[in-house]
Motif scaffolding. Structure first.
Motif, PDB file in Angstrom:
ATOM      1  N   ARG A 404      -1.280  30.471  19.221  1.00 12.73           N
ATOM      2  CA  ARG A 404      -0.592  30.437  18.036  1.00 12.73           C
ATOM      3  C   ARG A 404      -0.795  31.566  17.282  1.00 12.73           C
ATOM      4  N   TYR A 405       0.373  32.275  16.742  1.00 14.43           N
ATOM      5  CA  TYR A 405       0.069  33.552  16.233  1.00 14.43           C
ATOM      6  C   TYR A 405      -0.845  34.454  16.790  1.00 14.43           C
ATOM      7  N   ASP A 436      -8.294  19.783   5.219  1.00 15.44           N
ATOM      8  CA  ASP A 436      -7.580  20.909   4.505  1.00 15.44           C
ATOM      9  C   ASP A 436      -8.673  21.726   3.933  1.00 15.44           C
ATOM     10  N   LEU A 445      -7.127  27.374   9.463  1.00 12.00           N
ATOM     11  CA  LEU A 445      -5.593  26.509   9.024  1.00 12.00           C
ATOM     12  C   LEU A 445      -5.285  25.363  10.010  1.00 12.00           C
ATOM     13  N   ARG A 446      -4.869  24.419   9.132  1.00 15.86           N
ATOM     14  CA  ARG A 446      -4.248  23.077   9.902  1.00 15.86           C
ATOM     15  C   ARG A 446      -2.962  23.087   9.778  1.00 15.86           C
ATOM     16  N   GLU A 447      -2.073  22.889  10.898  1.00 15.99           N
ATOM     17  CA  GLU A 447      -0.448  22.799  10.840  1.00 15.99           C
ATOM     18  C   GLU A 447      -0.256  21.652  11.712  1.00 15.99           C
ATOM     19  N   ALA A 448       0.878  21.156  11.397  1.00 18.01           N
ATOM     20  CA  ALA A 448       1.220  19.616  12.010  1.00 18.01           C
ATOM     21  C   ALA A 448       2.763  19.865  12.413  1.00 18.01           C
ATOM     22  N   GLU A 449       3.138  19.471  13.636  1.00 17.69           N
ATOM     23  CA  GLU A 449       4.292  18.996  14.059  1.00 17.69           C
ATOM     24  C   GLU A 449       4.771  17.760  14.437  1.00 17.69           C
ATOM     25  N   VAL A 457      -1.283  18.473  15.931  1.00 13.41           N
ATOM     26  CA  VAL A 457      -2.119  19.022  15.019  1.00 13.41           C
ATOM     27  C   VAL A 457      -2.838  20.448  15.684  1.00 13.41           C
ATOM     28  N   TYR A 458      -2.510  21.547  14.747  1.00 13.61           N
ATOM     29  CA  TYR A 458      -3.127  22.861  15.410  1.00 13.61           C
ATOM     30  C   TYR A 458      -4.144  23.163  14.276  1.00 13.61           C
TER      31      TYR A 458
END
Length: 464
Positions: A404-405, A436, A445-449, A457-458
């Motif tokens: 990711r990225y 967070d 960094l936490r990201e969620a889809e 959760v990433y």
């Protein structure tokens, strides 16, 4: 904010004055420039002409001298008269001299003139004198009777001199409007500087106000500015200062409220643990007593709620410490996959008892991040706990690594109803807020889809 406003002190009044000056510039500036040019030219001409006498004197001087010479020649012979005229010719070299005797015959011409008659009749003599005595006739002519005898018996003598010798000549190229262009240019430059000064002062004051707005003080709020003139910009500065005062008071109240909230959270986190511990110990003692099945289920439910409340208080205290920067973290470079495997191993019995199928798909290659070991364990515990509590109906939890990225990211997936679903199992989010803040301190960094098919959760390092 219009207090103290006066029209005569406003920018509008000064701009109208400047506009009026511009409208009156042409009808006033041009005549004024021409008048000033004429006065300057006259003054310079008078100063230059002073001390530069005419070569032969004025016309009156020549006339008196000529008549004086004629009177002295009374009774003189022709030879004496001719000698005197030659003498006078030397005195007036630019003049034409001649004399006529008593019989009307032209005797001597200095120099000889082609149109001069040999015999002068009475009519011709009268016409000649009439024509030459007209004001400003050319050339300047003086007729004097020899010996002062007006009967013409001795004749008369004549002097003709161009009038150019009687006028003080001006310097070439100078006219009454010689300085008109210079004076008009000076007036135009003055008007341009007035206009420039007007708008330059406005621009400078606005730039100073802009600088005050963009440069915060030590408290993070811009400093007040000096008012200066009480015009429109002055009114704007007054409004700006009033806004700064209000922001300062608001920030002070916010700081006081924040301190009160932090003290309240700290007090609640500590003070509520004592009664919870007492209640827990009594429930443990009560559980050892002979109870019905329904009673035991009630005790288990109370113990579970006490555990949830204890966890919530722990989150609340951690959140308060993290906000104040007082949560102790010691980041070190370590293999996060090792931490994930150890945490998953500790959670595996709980997943199994909750009916969750665990699937770990982690590479053998280590992923090294700079993290605090206990802080990262807590992040994983909160995320795993959320899956058990809010996505247990999906019966699945997966842990894997994806790109990711352009970086390796840790992925925690479930098959629940998604974060947008509603129901009694949806949490308040305090645990995720703690997650967070912990990840932010470790530069993660936490990201969620989320969708109806589940949530992913990433956890990934913050891209630089």
């Amino acid at each position: 904010m219009r207090r103290g406003y006066k029209f005569k002190q406003s920018l509008l009044s000064r701009y109208l004055l400047l506009l009026l000056t511009a409208l009156l510039f042409i009808p006033i500036a041009i005549p004024a420039s021409m008048t000033a040019s004429w006065l300057v030219n006259r003054l310079l001409s008078a100063q230059k002409d002073h001390g530069e006498p005419l070569r032969y004197g004025t016309g009156l001087d020549i006339e008196w001298a000529w008549h004086g010479e004629a009177e002295l020649l009374g009774g003189a012979t022709d030879e004496q008269l001719d000698a005197k005229l030659h003498e006078l010719k030397n005195r007036y070299p630019d003049a034409s001299l001649f004399r006529v005797d008593g019989s009307g015959r032209t005797r001597l011409q200095l120099p000889v003139q082609e149109n001069m008659p040999t015999i002068w009749t009475a009519d011709y003599a009268i016409a000649f004198m009439k024509a030459r005595t007209i004001e400003k006739s050319e050339p300047f002519t003086v007729v004097a009777f020899i010996g002062g005898d007006s009967s013409l018996q001795s004749g008369f003598m004549v002097l003709e001199l161009p009038r150019a010798f009687l006028v003080r000549s001006r310097p070439e190229g100078r006219s009454d409007t010689a300085f008109f262009g210079y004076i008009l240019t000076i007036m135009l430059i003055v008007f341009i500087f007035m206009s420039y000064g007007f708008f330059h002062r406005i621009r400078r004051r606005l730039l100073s106000l802009e600088a005050a707005m963009t440069l915060p003080g030590q408290s993070g709020i811009p400093l007040p500015v000096s008012i200066g003139r009480p015009d429109e910009i002055g009114q704007l500065k007054m409004a700006f200062n009033a806004m700064i005062d209000e922001l300062t008071r608001s920030k002070r109240r916010e700081k006081e409220e924040e301190e009160l909230r932090q003290r309240l959270i700290g007090s609640l986190s500590h003070d509520l643990r004592t009664p919870l511990t007492v209640i827990g110990s009594h429930l443990y003692s009560l559980e050892r007593e002979p109870l019905s099945g329904e009673g035991r289920r009630s005790i288990q439910l109370m113990q579970m709620k006490i555990s949830d409340l204890d966890r919530l208080l722990d989150h609340l205290l951690s959140y308060n410490l993290l906000l104040n920067g007082k949560y102790a973290l010691y980041p070190q470079r370590m293999d996060v996959l090792r931490l994930v495997r150890q945490s998953a191993a500790a959670w595996y019995p709980l997943w199994e008892s909750a009916g969750l199928e665990a699937e770990l798909s982690l590479p053998e290659t280590p992923i090294v991040w700079e993290v605090d070991e206990q802080g990262f364990y807590r992040v994983l515990d909160n995320l795993f706990q959320n899956v058990v509590r809010h996505a247990g109906g999906g019966g699945f939890i997966g842990i894997s690594v994806e790109e990711r990225y352009g970086l390796a990211a840790l992925v925690i997936a479930d098959r629940g109803n998604g974060m947008e679903s509603t129901g009694s199992t949806k949490g308040a989010g305090l645990g995720l807020s703690v997650v967070d803040l912990l990840l932010k301190e470790m530069k993660l960094l936490r990201e969620a889809e989320s969708s109806s098919a589940g949530t992913r959760v990433y956890i990934v390092p913050i891209p630089i």
